[in-house]
Design an enzyme around this catalytic site. Structure first.
Site, PDB file in Angstrom:
ATOM      1  N   ARG A  70       0.795  -1.236   0.000  1.00 28.26           N
ATOM      2  CA  ARG A  70       0.000   0.000   0.000  1.00 28.26           C
ATOM      3  C   ARG A  70       0.829   1.290   0.000  1.00 28.26           C
ATOM      4  NH1 ARG A  70       1.012  -2.279   4.373  1.00 28.26           N
ATOM      5  NH2 ARG A  70       1.524  -1.205   6.292  1.00 28.26           N
ATOM      6  N   LYS A  83      12.619   5.297   4.706  1.00 26.30           N
ATOM      7  CA  LYS A  83      11.444   5.699   3.923  1.00 26.30           C
ATOM      8  C   LYS A  83      11.589   7.098   3.351  1.00 26.30           C
ATOM      9  CE  LYS A  83       7.788   2.867   5.905  1.00 26.30           C
ATOM     10  NZ  LYS A  83       6.504   2.859   6.621  1.00 26.30           N
ATOM     11  N   CYS A 186      -1.592  -0.566  14.495  1.00 24.77           N
ATOM     12  CA  CYS A 186      -1.711  -0.562  13.038  1.00 24.77           C
ATOM     13  C   CYS A 186      -0.647  -1.436  12.395  1.00 24.77           C
ATOM     14  CB  CYS A 186      -1.583   0.859  12.501  1.00 24.77           C
ATOM     15  SG  CYS A 186      -2.998   1.871  12.907  1.00 24.77           S
ATOM     16  N   CYS A 245      -7.900  22.728  23.610  1.00 23.81           N
ATOM     17  CA  CYS A 245      -8.211  23.960  22.854  1.00 23.81           C
ATOM     18  C   CYS A 245      -9.185  24.898  23.547  1.00 23.81           C
ATOM     19  CB  CYS A 245      -8.739  23.598  21.473  1.00 23.81           C
ATOM     20  SG  CYS A 245     -10.408  22.929  21.456  1.00 23.81           S
TER      21      CYS A 245
HETATM   22 ZN   LIG Z   1     -10.316  20.672  21.433  1.00 21.20          ZN
END
Ligand SMILES: [Zn+2]
Length: 248
Positions: A70, A83, A186, A245
């Protein structure tokens, strides 16, 4: 833009919303790619072919035989090479005009601050929550747009966090850092190859739209189920309690 550039990018320039001005903005832009794997490879390919001005790619790994299914920047004889070196060779062959900055390292929070500050748009193509949250924190801190992608098995997601806007949600609004999200390894899970290609290409598309000033996809989580080929779109609001945030 010289004659050769006008030809190379003519199919962008023919788009009324894009034009010479959009292509120029793309050529002046600096994209930061975190990860040169299944998502980062197609994202980098399309950013380079589209004429991004500068691209910084960070990835610590060497090409492994299991990547070739992939990770389309690499060739069979790339196995064992870093890479970022193999990526540089492929991208330079596609478009020698792109300025490439490659970092063979796992970027830590401190590096990310500097890297994100220097970028116009950030593509998170990483495969773990620690990196995703560190990238998000740096993007919140510097108010930089973040294009996040993920793909595993037959499921994928895509979201633009336009952190230039104060009211925009961040990655942590969606997946809180202290949340109970199960980390999926993964590196040992299956993933359908063309699905990573599709999501990585969409990340490049969103990044290009952001720097060229076209459209707006921010604030929506797009979920793709490859088995049924169905997309779902979920609005994500800023979390007023978000640890990352909410105070900005
Ligand atoms: Zn946030």
């Amino acid at each position: 833009m010289n004659d050769e550039q006008l030809l190379r990018y003519s199919r962008h320039i023919l788009l009324a919303e894009f034009g010479v001005e959009g292509q120029r903005r793309l050529g002046d832009a600096h994209a930061l790619l975190i990860g040169a794997g299944g998502l980062g490879c197609p994202a980098a390919l399309y950013l380079a072919s589209s004429g991004i001005g500068r691209m910084t790619i960070a990835d610590p790994d060497k090409v492994d035989l299991t990547n070739l299914q992939r990770q389309v920047l690499y060739r069979t004889d790339s196995v064992g090479r870093p890479k970022v070196d193999a990526a540089r060779a492929t991208l330079a062959a596609i478009n020698p005009e792109v300025e490439l900055i490659t970092l063979q390292q796992r970027v830590a929070a401190e590096d990310l601050r500097t890297l994100v500050a220097a970028a116009d748009v950030v593509l998170d193509c990483s495969d773990n929550f620690a990196t995703r949250h560190a990238v998000n924190r740096a993007c919140v801190e510097h108010a930089k747009p973040l294009v996040s992608g993920a793909a595993i098995r037959f499921d994928a997601q895509l979201m633009v966090f336009d952190l230039r806007k104060r009211e925009a949600p961040c990655y942590s609004c969606l997946f809180p850092e202290e949340g109970e999200v199960e980390e999926v390894q993964c590196s040992v899970m299956g993933v359908l190859a063309p699905m990573t290609g599709a999501i990585g290409a969409l990340q490049a598309m969103e990044a290009i739209k952001i720097v060229a000033g076209i459209g707006d996809t921010s604030g929506r989580l797009l979920l793709f189920d490859a088995k049924s080929s169905e997309w779902r779109s979920v609005r994500v609001a800023k979390d007023p309690q978000c640890a990352v945030c909410s105070s900005r």
